[in-house]
Write a protein that holds these residues in place. Structure first.
Motif, short mmCIF file in Angstrom:
data_model
loop_
_atom_site.label_atom_id
_atom_site.label_comp_id
_atom_site.label_asym_id
_atom_site.label_seq_id
_atom_site.Cartn_x
_atom_site.Cartn_y
_atom_site.Cartn_z
N ALA A 32 6.41 -0.72 43.13
CA ALA A 32 6.16 -2.15 42.95
C ALA A 32 5.75 -2.49 41.53
CB ALA A 32 5.07 -2.60 43.93
N GLY A 33 5.88 -1.53 40.62
CA GLY A 33 5.49 -1.81 39.24
C GLY A 33 3.99 -1.82 39.04
N ARG A 34 3.28 -1.01 39.82
CA ARG A 34 1.82 -0.99 39.73
C ARG A 34 1.37 -0.36 38.42
NH1 ARG A 34 2.98 -0.10 45.04
NH2 ARG A 34 3.37 2.09 44.62
N ILE A 35 0.40 -0.98 37.80
CA ILE A 35 -0.25 -0.41 36.62
C ILE A 35 -1.76 -0.50 36.82
CG2 ILE A 35 1.66 -0.97 35.06
CD1 ILE A 35 -0.06 -3.22 33.92
N LEU A 36 -2.46 0.47 36.27
CA LEU A 36 -3.91 0.48 36.29
C LEU A 36 -4.36 0.11 34.89
CD1 LEU A 36 -4.25 3.90 38.12
CD2 LEU A 36 -4.35 1.63 39.15
N HIS A 37 -5.27 -0.83 34.80
CA HIS A 37 -5.60 -1.42 33.51
C HIS A 37 -7.10 -1.51 33.32
CE1 HIS A 37 -6.68 -5.08 31.23
NE2 HIS A 37 -5.75 -4.65 30.41
N HIS A 38 -7.54 -1.21 32.11
CA HIS A 38 -8.95 -1.42 31.77
C HIS A 38 -9.03 -1.71 30.27
CE1 HIS A 38 -13.29 -1.08 31.97
NE2 HIS A 38 -13.23 -0.36 30.86
N ALA A 39 -9.90 -2.61 29.91
CA ALA A 39 -10.15 -2.92 28.51
C ALA A 39 -11.62 -3.29 28.35
CB ALA A 39 -9.27 -4.08 28.04
N GLY A 40 -12.17 -2.94 27.19
CA GLY A 40 -13.55 -3.32 26.98
C GLY A 40 -14.12 -2.76 25.69
N SER A 41 -15.34 -3.17 25.44
CA SER A 41 -16.01 -2.81 24.20
C SER A 41 -17.42 -2.33 24.51
CB SER A 41 -16.08 -4.04 23.29
OG SER A 41 -16.90 -3.77 22.18
N ASN A 42 -17.91 -1.45 23.66
CA ASN A 42 -19.31 -1.05 23.72
C ASN A 42 -20.06 -1.62 22.51
OD1 ASN A 42 -18.47 0.50 21.58
ND2 ASN A 42 -19.20 2.44 22.40
N SER A 43 -19.53 -2.67 21.92
CA SER A 43 -20.04 -3.36 20.74
C SER A 43 -19.66 -2.69 19.42
CB SER A 43 -21.56 -3.53 20.78
OG SER A 43 -21.93 -4.30 21.89
N MET A 44 -19.28 -1.42 19.48
CA MET A 44 -18.85 -0.73 18.26
C MET A 44 -17.35 -0.45 18.27
SD MET A 44 -21.94 1.93 17.53
CE MET A 44 -21.15 2.53 16.06
N PHE A 45 -16.80 -0.20 19.45
CA PHE A 45 -15.40 0.15 19.61
C PHE A 45 -14.79 -0.71 20.70
CE2 PHE A 45 -17.67 3.91 18.22
CZ PHE A 45 -16.94 4.28 17.11
N TYR A 46 -13.49 -0.93 20.62
CA TYR A 46 -12.78 -1.66 21.67
C TYR A 46 -11.61 -0.78 22.09
CZ TYR A 46 -10.71 -5.40 24.37
OH TYR A 46 -10.23 -6.14 25.41
N ALA A 47 -11.40 -0.66 23.38
CA ALA A 47 -10.32 0.17 23.89
C ALA A 47 -9.57 -0.55 25.00
CB ALA A 47 -10.88 1.48 24.43
N HIS A 48 -8.30 -0.21 25.11
CA HIS A 48 -7.44 -0.77 26.14
C HIS A 48 -6.57 0.37 26.65
CE1 HIS A 48 -3.74 -2.84 27.56
NE2 HIS A 48 -4.65 -3.56 28.16
N VAL A 49 -6.54 0.56 27.97
CA VAL A 49 -5.70 1.59 28.56
C VAL A 49 -4.87 0.98 29.69
CG1 VAL A 49 -7.47 2.38 30.20
CG2 VAL A 49 -5.63 3.93 29.53
N CYS A 50 -3.64 1.41 29.76
CA CYS A 50 -2.71 0.95 30.78
C CYS A 50 -1.98 2.18 31.31
CB CYS A 50 -1.73 -0.05 30.15
SG CYS A 50 -0.54 -0.70 31.30
N ILE A 51 -2.24 2.53 32.56
CA ILE A 51 -1.62 3.71 33.18
C ILE A 51 -0.52 3.21 34.11
CG2 ILE A 51 -2.02 5.73 34.64
CD1 ILE A 51 -4.99 5.54 33.74
N CYS A 52 0.69 3.72 33.89
CA CYS A 52 1.88 3.28 34.63
C CYS A 52 2.49 4.49 35.34
CB CYS A 52 2.90 2.67 33.68
SG CYS A 52 2.20 1.50 32.52
N PRO A 53 1.96 4.86 36.52
CA PRO A 53 2.39 6.09 37.17
C PRO A 53 3.84 6.09 37.63
CG PRO A 53 0.92 4.84 38.60
CD PRO A 53 0.93 4.15 37.27
N GLU A 54 4.40 4.93 37.95
CA GLU A 54 5.77 4.88 38.47
C GLU A 54 6.82 5.18 37.40
OE1 GLU A 54 6.36 1.19 40.55
OE2 GLU A 54 4.50 1.44 41.67
N VAL A 55 6.47 4.99 36.14
CA VAL A 55 7.42 5.26 35.05
C VAL A 55 6.90 6.35 34.12
CG1 VAL A 55 8.53 2.99 35.11
CG2 VAL A 55 6.51 3.32 33.68
N ASP A 56 5.90 7.12 34.57
CA ASP A 56 5.35 8.24 33.80
C ASP A 56 4.94 7.82 32.39
OD1 ASP A 56 5.28 10.25 35.63
OD2 ASP A 56 7.25 11.04 35.13
N ALA A 57 4.12 6.80 32.28
CA ALA A 57 3.70 6.34 30.96
C ALA A 57 2.23 5.95 30.98
CB ALA A 57 4.54 5.15 30.52
#
Length: 92
Positions: A32-57
């Motif tokens: 179904a095109g599912r992706i797992l997503h998280h983004a956020g900051s600890n005030s010093m760094f900002y990160a964004h992750v997107c895990i796409c298991p159906e397309v191995d990415a």
């Protein structure tokens, strides 16, 4: 051995958002095109992750600028990475 339900619950709490995206739909009938997503900051760094298991990415972008204003710029970086990955989908 850790039960997969525990792993899924931990991932759901950490990632927080499960989205469906057409570009992330895999070849399976139940994909179904599912992706797992998280983004956020600890005030010093900002990160964004997107895990796409159906397309191995997995897409991960980070910066040492913790300001929330950087989020839009990282989303643009992510879109570029996704476009590149999709245009080179036959490559590992």
């Amino acid at each position: 051995m850790v039960h997969s339900r525990v792993i899924h619950e931990h991932a759901r709490r950490w990632l927080g958002v499960v989205l469906n995206r057409g570009w992330a739909t895999g070849p399976g009938d139940s994909d179904a095109g599912r992706i797992l997503h998280h983004a956020g900051s600890n005030s010093m760094f900002y990160a964004h992750v997107c895990i796409c298991p159906e397309v191995d990415a997995v897409f991960l972008s980070t910066t040492n600028c913790g300001a929330s204003a950087i989020a839009a710029k990282l989303k643009a970086v992510d879109r570029s990475m996704i476009r590149y990955r999709l245009s080179n989908a036959s490559s590992p």
